[in-house]
Design a protein around this motif. Structure first.
Motif, PDB file in Angstrom:
ATOM      1  N   ALA A 117       0.818  -1.213   0.000  1.00 50.55           N
ATOM      2  CA  ALA A 117       0.000   0.000   0.000  1.00 50.55           C
ATOM      3  C   ALA A 117       0.850   1.260   0.000  1.00 50.55           C
ATOM      4  CB  ALA A 117      -0.937  -0.007   1.204  1.00 50.55           C
ATOM      5  N   GLY A 118       2.167   1.102  -0.035  1.00 45.83           N
ATOM      6  CA  GLY A 118       3.062   2.243  -0.137  1.00 45.83           C
ATOM      7  C   GLY A 118       3.570   2.783   1.180  1.00 45.83           C
ATOM      8  N   LYS A 119       3.396   2.007   2.255  1.00 46.90           N
ATOM      9  CA  LYS A 119       3.825   2.484   3.565  1.00 46.90           C
ATOM     10  C   LYS A 119       5.171   1.857   3.927  1.00 46.90           C
ATOM     11  CE  LYS A 119      -0.960   3.021   4.968  1.00 46.90           C
ATOM     12  NZ  LYS A 119      -0.973   4.473   4.707  1.00 46.90           N
ATOM     13  N   PRO A 120       6.207   2.669   4.145  1.00 41.99           N
ATOM     14  CA  PRO A 120       7.509   2.118   4.554  1.00 41.99           C
ATOM     15  C   PRO A 120       7.388   1.373   5.877  1.00 41.99           C
ATOM     16  CG  PRO A 120       7.684   4.429   3.913  1.00 41.99           C
ATOM     17  CD  PRO A 120       6.224   4.126   4.012  1.00 41.99           C
ATOM     18  N   LEU A 121       8.163   0.301   6.004  1.00 42.79           N
ATOM     19  CA  LEU A 121       8.138  -0.527   7.205  1.00 42.79           C
ATOM     20  C   LEU A 121       9.488  -0.474   7.899  1.00 42.79           C
ATOM     21  CD1 LEU A 121       6.759  -2.661   9.025  1.00 42.79           C
ATOM     22  CD2 LEU A 121       7.596  -4.411   7.431  1.00 42.79           C
ATOM     23  N   VAL A 122       9.461  -0.079   9.165  1.00 46.07           N
ATOM     24  CA  VAL A 122      10.636  -0.134  10.037  1.00 46.07           C
ATOM     25  C   VAL A 122      10.282  -1.088  11.161  1.00 46.07           C
ATOM     26  CG1 VAL A 122      12.179   1.156  11.551  1.00 46.07           C
ATOM     27  CG2 VAL A 122      11.308   2.220   9.459  1.00 46.07           C
ATOM     28  N   TRP A 123      11.035  -2.188  11.283  1.00 49.96           N
ATOM     29  CA  TRP A 123      10.659  -3.279  12.189  1.00 49.96           C
ATOM     30  C   TRP A 123      11.745  -3.438  13.246  1.00 49.96           C
ATOM     31  CZ3 TRP A 123       8.326  -8.348   9.806  1.00 49.96           C
ATOM     32  CH2 TRP A 123       7.675  -9.071  10.810  1.00 49.96           C
ATOM     33  N   THR A 124      11.360  -3.284  14.509  1.00 54.78           N
ATOM     34  CA  THR A 124      12.300  -3.398  15.616  1.00 54.78           C
ATOM     35  C   THR A 124      12.293  -4.821  16.167  1.00 54.78           C
ATOM     36  OG1 THR A 124      11.968  -1.078  16.205  1.00 54.78           O
ATOM     37  CG2 THR A 124      12.928  -2.500  17.889  1.00 54.78           C
ATOM     38  N   LEU A 125      13.480  -5.400  16.304  1.00 52.60           N
ATOM     39  CA  LEU A 125      13.611  -6.785  16.771  1.00 52.60           C
ATOM     40  C   LEU A 125      13.787  -6.808  18.284  1.00 52.60           C
ATOM     41  CD1 LEU A 125      16.039  -8.276  14.082  1.00 52.60           C
ATOM     42  CD2 LEU A 125      13.590  -7.806  13.928  1.00 52.60           C
ATOM     43  N   HIS A 126      12.701  -7.090  18.990  1.00 46.26           N
ATOM     44  CA  HIS A 126      12.778  -7.208  20.441  1.00 46.26           C
ATOM     45  C   HIS A 126      13.193  -8.612  20.882  1.00 46.26           C
ATOM     46  CE1 HIS A 126      11.216  -3.222  21.416  1.00 46.26           C
ATOM     47  NE2 HIS A 126      10.451  -3.369  20.339  1.00 46.26           N
ATOM     48  N   ASP A 127      13.097  -9.564  19.957  1.00 46.74           N
ATOM     49  CA  ASP A 127      13.614 -10.914  20.181  1.00 46.74           C
ATOM     50  C   ASP A 127      13.916 -11.507  18.809  1.00 46.74           C
ATOM     51  OD1 ASP A 127      11.161 -11.810  19.142  1.00 46.74           O
ATOM     52  OD2 ASP A 127      10.288 -12.113  21.127  1.00 46.74           O
ATOM     53  N   GLU A 128      14.042 -12.824  18.721  1.00 45.72           N
ATOM     54  CA  GLU A 128      14.511 -13.454  17.485  1.00 45.72           C
ATOM     55  C   GLU A 128      13.388 -13.945  16.569  1.00 45.72           C
ATOM     56  OE1 GLU A 128      18.480 -15.547  17.870  1.00 45.72           O
ATOM     57  OE2 GLU A 128      17.576 -16.065  19.805  1.00 45.72           O
ATOM     58  N   ASN A 129      12.150 -13.649  16.884  1.00 46.83           N
ATOM     59  CA  ASN A 129      11.043 -14.254  16.168  1.00 46.83           C
ATOM     60  C   ASN A 129      10.973 -13.859  14.695  1.00 46.83           C
ATOM     61  OD1 ASN A 129       7.699 -13.982  15.603  1.00 46.83           O
ATOM     62  ND2 ASN A 129       8.471 -15.925  16.392  1.00 46.83           N
ATOM     63  N   VAL A 130      11.390 -12.657  14.350  1.00 48.00           N
ATOM     64  CA  VAL A 130      11.260 -12.201  12.965  1.00 48.00           C
ATOM     65  C   VAL A 130      12.059 -13.087  12.016  1.00 48.00           C
ATOM     66  CG1 VAL A 130      11.671 -10.284  11.373  1.00 48.00           C
ATOM     67  CG2 VAL A 130      10.815  -9.828  13.674  1.00 48.00           C
ATOM     68  N   TYR A 131      13.236 -13.549  12.425  1.00 50.07           N
ATOM     69  CA  TYR A 131      14.078 -14.314  11.496  1.00 50.07           C
ATOM     70  C   TYR A 131      14.113 -15.811  11.798  1.00 50.07           C
ATOM     71  CZ  TYR A 131      17.647 -13.345  15.156  1.00 50.07           C
ATOM     72  OH  TYR A 131      18.343 -13.219  16.336  1.00 50.07           O
ATOM     73  N   THR A 132      13.193 -16.293  12.633  1.00 53.73           N
ATOM     74  CA  THR A 132      13.051 -17.738  12.844  1.00 53.73           C
ATOM     75  C   THR A 132      11.655 -18.163  12.423  1.00 53.73           C
ATOM     76  OG1 THR A 132      12.191 -17.591  15.108  1.00 53.73           O
ATOM     77  CG2 THR A 132      14.590 -17.567  14.836  1.00 53.73           C
ATOM     78  N   GLY A 133      11.400 -19.471  12.500  1.00 55.12           N
ATOM     79  CA  GLY A 133      10.056 -19.948  12.200  1.00 55.12           C
ATOM     80  C   GLY A 133       9.066 -19.490  13.241  1.00 55.12           C
ATOM     81  N   VAL A 134       9.188 -20.019  14.450  1.00 54.83           N
ATOM     82  CA  VAL A 134       8.252 -19.649  15.516  1.00 54.83           C
ATOM     83  C   VAL A 134       8.956 -19.324  16.835  1.00 54.83           C
ATOM     84  CG1 VAL A 134       6.337 -20.988  14.553  1.00 54.83           C
ATOM     85  CG2 VAL A 134       7.914 -22.082  16.149  1.00 54.83           C
ATOM     86  N   CYS A 135      10.264 -19.489  16.901  1.00 56.97           N
ATOM     87  CA  CYS A 135      10.977 -19.265  18.159  1.00 56.97           C
ATOM     88  C   CYS A 135      11.128 -17.780  18.452  1.00 56.97           C
ATOM     89  CB  CYS A 135      12.378 -19.884  18.109  1.00 56.97           C
ATOM     90  SG  CYS A 135      12.387 -21.670  18.028  1.00 56.97           S
ATOM     91  N   HIS A 136      10.961 -17.423  19.712  1.00 59.43           N
ATOM     92  CA  HIS A 136      11.294 -16.069  20.153  1.00 59.43           C
ATOM     93  C   HIS A 136      12.730 -16.018  20.666  1.00 59.43           C
ATOM     94  CE1 HIS A 136       7.417 -13.990  19.728  1.00 59.43           C
ATOM     95  NE2 HIS A 136       6.983 -15.229  19.708  1.00 59.43           N
ATOM     96  N   TYR A 137      13.175 -17.099  21.229  1.00 54.70           N
ATOM     97  CA  TYR A 137      14.599 -17.291  21.544  1.00 54.70           C
ATOM     98  C   TYR A 137      14.924 -18.727  21.160  1.00 54.70           C
ATOM     99  CZ  TYR A 137      14.789 -12.812  23.918  1.00 54.70           C
ATOM    100  OH  TYR A 137      14.756 -11.469  24.185  1.00 54.70           O
ATOM    101  N   ARG A 138      16.065 -18.929  20.541  1.00 49.01           N
ATOM    102  CA  ARG A 138      16.340 -20.189  19.836  1.00 49.01           C
ATOM    103  C   ARG A 138      16.864 -21.297  20.727  1.00 49.01           C
ATOM    104  NH1 ARG A 138      20.448 -19.681  17.018  1.00 49.01           N
ATOM    105  NH2 ARG A 138      21.107 -17.575  17.544  1.00 49.01           N
ATOM    106  N   ASN A 139      17.244 -20.986  21.950  1.00 51.61           N
ATOM    107  CA  ASN A 139      17.749 -22.017  22.848  1.00 51.61           C
ATOM    108  C   ASN A 139      18.951 -22.751  22.234  1.00 51.61           C
ATOM    109  OD1 ASN A 139      17.604 -23.420  25.333  1.00 51.61           O
ATOM    110  ND2 ASN A 139      16.574 -25.145  24.350  1.00 51.61           N
ATOM    111  N   GLY A 140      19.770 -22.002  21.481  1.00 55.45           N
ATOM    112  CA  GLY A 140      20.967 -22.584  20.882  1.00 55.45           C
ATOM    113  C   GLY A 140      20.764 -23.247  19.538  1.00 55.45           C
ATOM    114  N   CYS A 141      19.517 -23.349  19.063  1.00 53.71           N
ATOM    115  CA  CYS A 141      19.233 -24.023  17.794  1.00 53.71           C
ATOM    116  C   CYS A 141      19.709 -23.158  16.623  1.00 53.71           C
ATOM    117  CB  CYS A 141      17.735 -24.292  17.677  1.00 53.71           C
ATOM    118  SG  CYS A 141      17.249 -25.022  16.101  1.00 53.71           S
ATOM    119  N   GLU A 142      20.254 -23.807  15.588  1.00 52.52           N
ATOM    120  CA  GLU A 142      20.706 -23.118  14.383  1.00 52.52           C
ATOM    121  C   GLU A 142      19.824 -23.442  13.179  1.00 52.52           C
ATOM    122  OE1 GLU A 142      24.242 -21.206  14.166  1.00 52.52           O
ATOM    123  OE2 GLU A 142      22.918 -20.849  15.869  1.00 52.52           O
ATOM    124  N   GLY A 143      18.659 -24.026  13.425  1.00 54.74           N
ATOM    125  CA  GLY A 143      17.796 -24.449  12.323  1.00 54.74           C
ATOM    126  C   GLY A 143      17.283 -23.324  11.460  1.00 54.74           C
TER     127      GLY A 143
END
Length: 560
Positions: A117-143
């Motif tokens: 819709a033309g709206k710029p997105l700035v996304w703040t990472l408060h945990d790891e969920n954005v770049y994982t499947g469903v984890c908020h903290y990975r517990n050492g997993c590298e999947g």
């Protein structure tokens, strides 16, 4: 410039940080709106509580029952609710979208629609969920480096769900979004991740109001909370004291170890050790007197607790840039913490506190004793560190500059339309939601309104079911009838072991003997009777292993 700041909750660490940013922007004259779904903001100025769709409350109520995690905080906060499909319309007046912790609030497709819709997105990472499947903290997993395949943190039945969420993020993540990281640690993790590795990453630490969190009045704060000048006071706080990730159990073990230490000096007794806790979850039973302040909003009373304390204990197992850490430093209070995540950004060993290894209770105890009885940490230096790095005014200024830059470049990227994957994700969840609804109605069978609401919600979700699967009920008793009432249009037929029911219909759906299942190429079988173990064995003998059982506890309190 109109900025919309999105966060699921008004409270919690991310909610407080996002609300502070909202206030900091308004103080600079920026038109900012804080859009949230749950809770009440500590500062309600220009805040909008987003409405949910028909099934939002139902989804959020039962998603918490589906935690199958084996370590990290996994599947508790899924980035899918069907509650915010109307997000572009809700934010039509926003020039820039500042997303924060949006699990259960906005799907990746909804955020992608905003970008289209033309709206710029700035996304703040408060945990790891954005770049994982469903984890908020990975517990050492590298999947997450390999698509979150065969997720080790969940049981096998939920691995397709994890992979589907990761695929949805990989499909819809706007490549021109700017990702803001509060700590150097999470910035490094984002840069090496598969999803964000090619994206723009900026580091802007969270800020606090240094006019509220300040060191002045320390003696008055100690008197007000009942501490003498001789007391040595340990402070421990979190949004939830019961969150294992925050390490309350490690602190208690460290205190037990400290109680066995010899007195560090003749003039000081370990009997002078006292504690303060704040946060939800009740009191903590420690071997020293503890003052429980309960949940505290981020204001003067919380600042008074920091001023009264000699040290903040932060024994986290996983963390990013905890609010309590920077709040403590702003009040001049040293921090003893574990060397995890973004904590070393603020806790400089020997300068603003001391660091111990994760899970090292003896090392943590030694670091606490070092601060409490040997000194060496200058409280003024803690304050200087907070002023230099964690002043809310500086954070707001940097975000405003980033928003202006994103707004000026918004026409440079025209993302194409992509297939909506929300249906695939939701379809994987529906059997669990249906199971929870059946149990709810079964144990509250006189609540007609509850039954009607559940039927309406599942009618709204009906298009999301897998259209190529055959859903079959095993059992035509009371729980079978409830299940059919919720999902009649999705049930192909019913099987039952009672020959008297063969050839009959239940609400227009035919009842067959179990052998009818052998005619189905890809059935999904719901077992509805409470006593289901024998039926499971029967189905396994027929070659079926994929089925869901609607049992919780029997009415007699025994596992069915």
């Amino acid at each position: 410039m109109n900025v919309a700041i999105l966060n699921t909750d008004a409270g919690g660490g991310a909610g407080i940080a996002a609300t502070r940013l909202h206030k900091g922007l308004m103080d600079r004259g920026v038109s900012s709106s804080f859009v949230y779904m749950r809770g009440e903001p500590f500062d309600g100025t220009c805040c909008l509580k987003a409405p949910g769709s028909l099934d939002a409350d139902f989804f959020l109520r039962y998603i918490w029952q589906m935690d199958r995690s084996r370590g990290g905080k996994t599947l508790v906060d899924l980035m899918y609710s069907e509650s915010m499909q109307a997000l572009p319309g809700l934010l039509k007046d926003a020039d820039v979208v500042s997303a924060h912790w949006v699990s259960q609030f906005a799907s990746i497709e909804a955020l992608y629609a905003l970008r289209r819709a033309g709206k710029p997105l700035v996304w703040t990472l408060h945990d790891e969920n954005v770049y994982t499947g469903v984890c908020h903290y990975r517990n050492g997993c590298e999947g997450h480096l390999d698509g979150c395949r065969r997720c080790p943190q969940v049981t096998a039945e939920y691995r397709p769900l994890v992979e589907a969420v990761f695929r949805a993020k990989a499909t819809h993540l706007p490549t021109d979004a700017i990702f803001v990281c509060p700590s150097q640690w999470i910035a490094a993790e984002a840069r090496r991740s598969r999803l964000l590795g090619g994206c723009r990453i900026e580091v802007i630490p969270n800020g606090v109001d240094v006019g509220v969190f300040h060191p002045d009045g320390r003696e008055e704060a100690r008197r007000a909370l009942g501490f003498s000048p001789e007391d040595r006071v340990i402070l421990f706080g979190a949004w939830s004291l019961e969150d294992r990730r925050k390490g309350a159990d490690l602190l208690l073990e460290a205190i037990r170890i400290m109680a066995r230490y010899p007195a560090p000096a003749q003039a000081i007794s370990l009997g002078q050790l006292k504690g303060i806790t704040f946060g939800s979850g009740g009191e903590i039973a420690a071997d020293i007197p503890m003052l429980c302040l309960g949940p505290l909003p981020p204001g003067e009373r919380l600042a008074m607790a920091y001023r009264a304390a000699d040290v903040l204990a932060l024994p986290s197992r996983e963390d990013n840039l905890p609010n309590v850490m920077i709040e403590a430093l702003a009040c001049g209070t040293p921090v003893v913490a574990t060397r995890v995540g973004g904590i070393p950004d603020a806790v400089r060993d020997g300068e603003t506190g001391f660091l111990a290894s994760a899970e090292d209770a003896p090392g943590f105890a030694a670091a606490l004793l070092r601060v409490l009885f040997h000194g060496g940490i200058d409280r003024a230096q803690c304050r200087r560190r907070a002023l230099a790095c964690y002043d809310l005014r500086e954070q707001a200024q940097r975000y405003e500059a980033l928003f202006s830059e994103a707004l000026s470049a918004r026409e440079a990227y025209a993302p194409p339309a992509k297939p909506d994957m929300a249906a695939e994700v939701s379809a994987l969840l529906l059997p669990d939601l249906l199971s929870a609804a059946v149990n709810d109605i079964y144990y509250n069978s006189e609540d007609t309104l509850m039954l009607q609401n559940h039927i309406r919600r599942f009618a709204a979700l009906a298009p999301l079911w897998h259209t190529k699967r055959q859903y079959i009920l095993f059992g035509s008793g009371l729980r079978g009838r409830i299940t059919l009432g919720l999902a009649r249009n999705q049930i192909s037929f019913i099987v039952d072991n009672d020959p008297a029911k063969w050839g009959t219909e239940l609400a227009g759906v035919a009842v067959y003997p179990p052998e009818k299942l052998l005619e189905c190429a890809d059935p999904f079988i719901f077992i509805t009777p409470l006593k289901a173990d024998a039926i499971k064995l029967q189905l396994q003998g027929m070659g079926y292993t994929e089925f869901r059982n609607f049992k919780a506890l029997s009415l007699y309190g025994q596992e069915a």
